[in-house]
Design a protein around this motif. Structure first.
Motif, PDB file in Angstrom:
ATOM      1  N   ALA A 109     -50.537   9.001 -25.530  1.00 13.66           N
ATOM      2  CA  ALA A 109     -51.642   8.277 -26.157  1.00 13.66           C
ATOM      3  C   ALA A 109     -51.187   6.962 -26.781  1.00 13.66           C
ATOM      4  O   ALA A 109     -51.946   5.981 -26.790  1.00 13.66           O
ATOM      5  CB  ALA A 109     -52.307   9.153 -27.215  1.00 13.66           C
ATOM      6  N   VAL A 110     -49.972   6.921 -27.293  1.00 16.64           N
ATOM      7  CA  VAL A 110     -49.468   5.691 -27.913  1.00 16.64           C
ATOM      8  C   VAL A 110     -49.306   4.595 -26.861  1.00 16.64           C
ATOM      9  O   VAL A 110     -49.727   3.447 -27.047  1.00 16.64           O
ATOM     10  CB  VAL A 110     -48.130   5.951 -28.641  1.00 16.64           C
ATOM     11  CG1 VAL A 110     -47.550   4.646 -29.166  1.00 16.64           C
ATOM     12  CG2 VAL A 110     -48.332   6.948 -29.775  1.00 16.64           C
ATOM     13  N   TRP A 111     -48.694   4.946 -25.723  1.00 16.42           N
ATOM     14  CA  TRP A 111     -48.584   3.978 -24.622  1.00 16.42           C
ATOM     15  C   TRP A 111     -49.968   3.552 -24.158  1.00 16.42           C
ATOM     16  O   TRP A 111     -50.225   2.358 -23.929  1.00 16.42           O
ATOM     17  CB  TRP A 111     -47.830   4.603 -23.449  1.00 16.42           C
ATOM     18  CG  TRP A 111     -48.000   3.801 -22.184  1.00 16.42           C
ATOM     19  CD1 TRP A 111     -47.301   2.696 -21.808  1.00 16.42           C
ATOM     20  CD2 TRP A 111     -49.014   3.998 -21.187  1.00 16.42           C
ATOM     21  NE1 TRP A 111     -47.793   2.195 -20.616  1.00 16.42           N
ATOM     22  CE2 TRP A 111     -48.844   2.980 -20.216  1.00 16.42           C
ATOM     23  CE3 TRP A 111     -50.027   4.937 -21.011  1.00 16.42           C
ATOM     24  CZ2 TRP A 111     -49.665   2.883 -19.093  1.00 16.42           C
ATOM     25  CZ3 TRP A 111     -50.841   4.850 -19.894  1.00 16.42           C
ATOM     26  CH2 TRP A 111     -50.662   3.834 -18.948  1.00 16.42           C
ATOM     27  N   ALA A 112     -50.870   4.523 -23.995  1.00 15.11           N
ATOM     28  CA  ALA A 112     -52.213   4.229 -23.495  1.00 15.11           C
ATOM     29  C   ALA A 112     -52.942   3.247 -24.399  1.00 15.11           C
ATOM     30  O   ALA A 112     -53.636   2.336 -23.919  1.00 15.11           O
ATOM     31  CB  ALA A 112     -53.016   5.525 -23.357  1.00 15.11           C
ATOM     32  N   ALA A 113     -52.782   3.409 -25.700  1.00 16.27           N
ATOM     33  CA  ALA A 113     -53.449   2.505 -26.644  1.00 16.27           C
ATOM     34  C   ALA A 113     -52.922   1.084 -26.504  1.00 16.27           C
ATOM     35  O   ALA A 113     -53.691   0.119 -26.484  1.00 16.27           O
ATOM     36  CB  ALA A 113     -53.247   3.012 -28.073  1.00 16.27           C
TER      37      ALA A 113
END
Length: 367
Positions: free
Chosen positions: A343-347
């Motif tokens: 999720a951190v990469w996706a954000a």
């Protein structure tokens, strides 16, 4: 002279006594509540820390019919009225950012953590984590101490079982099967730039296939798409109405129409699927008189009672509070093949990938 002085003194004392009586009991006929004058004793005043506000202004990404249920229950319990604007998750983030210098709402409610992580990086949120998170798995907790996880859900294929029965076809069970020619014009999803659901689909496919292959795959999938909606919840609703055969959507959104008798069944990609952690958070610089109400709402939605409402209103969301009731027929993450969704990469990658999606896929001609 002495008698005159005595008479004057007596008159002055009488006036003083009358004024004193008027100050203590003037206007009170013995049956009313004594009014406290401004600047009087602090023992008779309302606490200074209380604003007395009984309202809360919220931007929410929850579907309209569902979110009203939570707000009404909260108002019944607390007396706090929630004023809300329903937006897709992407629109909600955009609006909060646009209003950064003059926030018009106090709380973001719903939508995946991709949006909340981005909001933290943009300085749009005020840190607050509820004490009710003591019953939430550590893997769902925000390490920055800003947003609060309130549900989880994975990406599914929501299928119109009547369409499949009429065609004599089986539900797709992998991402590759969505490319079958018999599904041409029958698949629907939202646009990643406006929908947190659709961006989770896009980010899942990037993580599964990599940059070299994902755009080729999405180009082929685009040939089978009927349309890209603005809201993630609109896609399964179209399948429920028979306007499309397959929606790429979160499992809870896909199941919601079944509570009203619509013919939807879920299938999950065996080659891996992504998931979201839904969240809520304080908007930085939100209405000062509503901040404590917002914290109270966050605590309530993180509690066993608050998340128990998912089972009551057939939302089919998976609670993050492990003590909360779980709806019958609910699809949990341990029942499907989920990827290690980053999720951190996706954000951090959202803007770039949404722009590429619009240029290479949504605006591109179909074959």
């Amino acid at each position: 002279m002495k008698k005159t002085s005595k008479r004057v003194l007596a008159m002055l004392m009488a006036v003083v006594m009358l004024l004193a009586l008027a100050a203590c009991g003037g206007g009170n006929d013995g049956g009313g509540t004594q009014q406290t004058p401004s600047g009087g004793s602090s023992e008779t005043q309302e606490p200074a820390a209380s604003s007395g506000s009984k309202e809360l202004t919220v931007y929410t990404a929850f579907p309209e019919a569902e979110v009203v249920y939570y707000f009404n229950e909260f108002e019944k319990e607390t007396g706090i009225k929630v004023n809300y604007i329903r937006l897709s998750a992407g629109e909600m983030l955009t609006r909060v950012e646009a209003e950064k210098e003059n926030p018009q709402a106090t709380l973001m409610f719903g939508g995946s953590t991709d949006n909340y992580i981005a909001a933290v990086e943009k300085g749009l949120l005020e840190p607050y984590q509820s004490p009710e998170l003591s019953n939430t798995p550590a893997s769902y907790i925000d390490p920055t101490g800003t947003w609060n996880p309130i549900y989880v859900g994975c990406i599914s294929f929501a299928c119109n079982k009547e369409w499949f029965a009429d065609k004599g076809l089986s539900y797709p069970t992998s991402w590759e099967e969505l490319l079958k020619p018999e599904f041409k014009g029958e698949i629907i999803m939202a646009h990643p730039a406006t929908s947190g659901t659709a961006y989770t689909v896009l980010a899942t496919l990037v993580q599964l296939k990599g940059d070299d292959q994902v755009w080729e795959y999405l180009g082929q999938l685009n040939n089978n798409m009927s349309q890209y909606t603005k809201s993630g919840a609109a896609a399964p609703n179209a399948v429920a109405m028979g306007e499309s055969a397959i929606a790429l959507t979160f499992s809870h959104d896909g199941l919601q129409p079944t509570a009203e008798g619509y013919p939807i069944e879920l299938s999950f990609p065996s080659d891996g699927t992504g998931y979201e952690v839904g969240a809520t958070a304080l908007i930085k610089g939100g209405k000062a008189e509503e901040v404590e109400n917002a914290k109270q709402f966050i605590d309530w939605m993180c509690s066993e009672k608050g998340q128990g409402l998912y089972a009551e209103n057939n939302s089919f969301r998976v609670p993050t509070n492990t003590n909360a009731a779980v709806a019958e027929g609910l699809v949990t993450l341990d029942q499907v093949e989920v990827i290690e969704y980053d999720a951190v990469w996706a954000a951090g990658a959202k803007t770039d990938y949404c722009n590429q999606f619009e240029e290479k896929i949504a605006s591109a001609p179909k074959e």
